[in-house]
Design a protein around this motif. Structure first.
Motif: not given
Length: 306
Positions: A34-39, A57-59, A69-75, A87-92
């Motif tokens: 959700d671009i404007t919602g930040g999710f 939530a990405v604020e 690449p790689g399991e658990g590597a995030g995006w 990160a998988q837990d939402g840490t940026r």
């Protein structure tokens, strides 16, 4: 005559501006924003419904999410004017700020077959020509591949990596790019020009037959085109503003917008902002990962201004 299909609501959270659905090949899960919602939403399609697993939530404006690449590597995620590691837990963690100090924000993007990441921006104030299409190569170097864009939107690559299809929504065009996998865009032609009554071209995906599915904002539809620009399929969507598409097996999943609807459209499309889907008897690849390092360098200021 094109084939006529009708999408149904799959459910999911009601987004103000749902966008950029992706299948993460590591997990098979569907991610969309959700671009404007930040999710960023994560879940799975089971039968004819979407089952939400979690929301991050990405604020900030939530742009496209590309797996690493790689399991658990995030995006890698485009957020506002930045590229961040999500990160998988939402840490940026901020990786680079390619659109810093400009009246723009990132909007859509994907990785190509070689693992290079392409992300495009759009104006925040409606001014023409301020958007840019960036290419971050597998060595982590970012360059502007294309400038003078109105709203950089749908982008995807063919399986051989030699062609890409691209939407500049403001120009109302679907373009074909000739791609050199090592250096980027080598040539460009307009494949389809959209009439105003058709709606505005938005997000897209290339299926395993090499055809292009394009969501049509204000068009209540998704169109499928051949590589030559022939209209093959028309999917009617019970929401005025389909925004982007992904293929989950043979299911075409469509995101949509619930915000800024014209008077009366909310009553006509009560599920606007949710996910829609239709079986289209063709599949598509999962999201390709970005294979470069998380240490990203940008081209010099003089080049960035072109």
């Amino acid at each position: 005559m094109p084939r006529e299909l009708t999408a149904v609501c799959l459910g999911g959270p009601r987004a103000e501006l749902g966008e950029t659905p992706r299948v993460d090949s590591r997990t098979g899960k569907l991610l969309w924003t959700d671009i404007t919602g930040g999710f960023v939403h994560v879940g799975g399609v089971v039968g004819d419904s979407f089952e939400l697993e979690r929301t991050l939530a990405v604020e900030g404006m939530a742009g496209p999410v590309t797996p690493l690449p790689g399991e658990g590597a995030g995006w890698v995620m485009a957020r506002e004017s930045e590229l961040v590691h999500l990160a998988q837990d939402g840490t940026r963690s901020v990786l680079a700020e390619p659109e810093a100090n400009r009246p723009t924000a990132f909007n859509d993007g994907v990785a190509d077959t070689e693992g290079n990441l392409w992300v495009g921006s759009m104006s925040r104030n409606g001014a023409a020509g301020q958007g840019r299409l960036w290419r971050f190569d597998s060595s982590g170097h970012g360059t502007v591949a294309l400038g003078g864009i109105g709203i950089s939107n749908g982008l995807d690559f063919t399986a051989d990596g030699r062609s890409a299809y691209y939407v500049d929504t403001s120009a109302r065009t679907l373009r074909h790019f000739d791609i050199d996998p090592r250096t980027g865009i080598q040539g460009s032609t307009t494949l389809v020009s959209f009439a105003p009554e058709t709606g505005d071209p938005d997000g897209l995906v290339v299926d395993n037959d090499g055809c292009i599915w394009v969501a049509l904002w204000d068009g209540w539809a998704v169109h499928r085109y051949s590589p030559k620009g022939e209209l093959l399929d028309v999917v009617q969507v019970p929401a005025a503003r389909p925004t982007a598409v992904a293929l989950v097996g043979n299911l075409l999943v469509i995101t949509s917008c619930s915000g800024w609807l014209d008077e009366g459209w909310e009553q006509e499309s009560p599920d606007a902002g949710k996910l829609f889907g239709v079986n289209v008897a063709v599949s598509g690849p999962s999201a390709r990962p970005y294979r470069g390092p998380l240490k990203i360098s940008l081209q010099n200021d003089q080049e960035k201004k072109r």
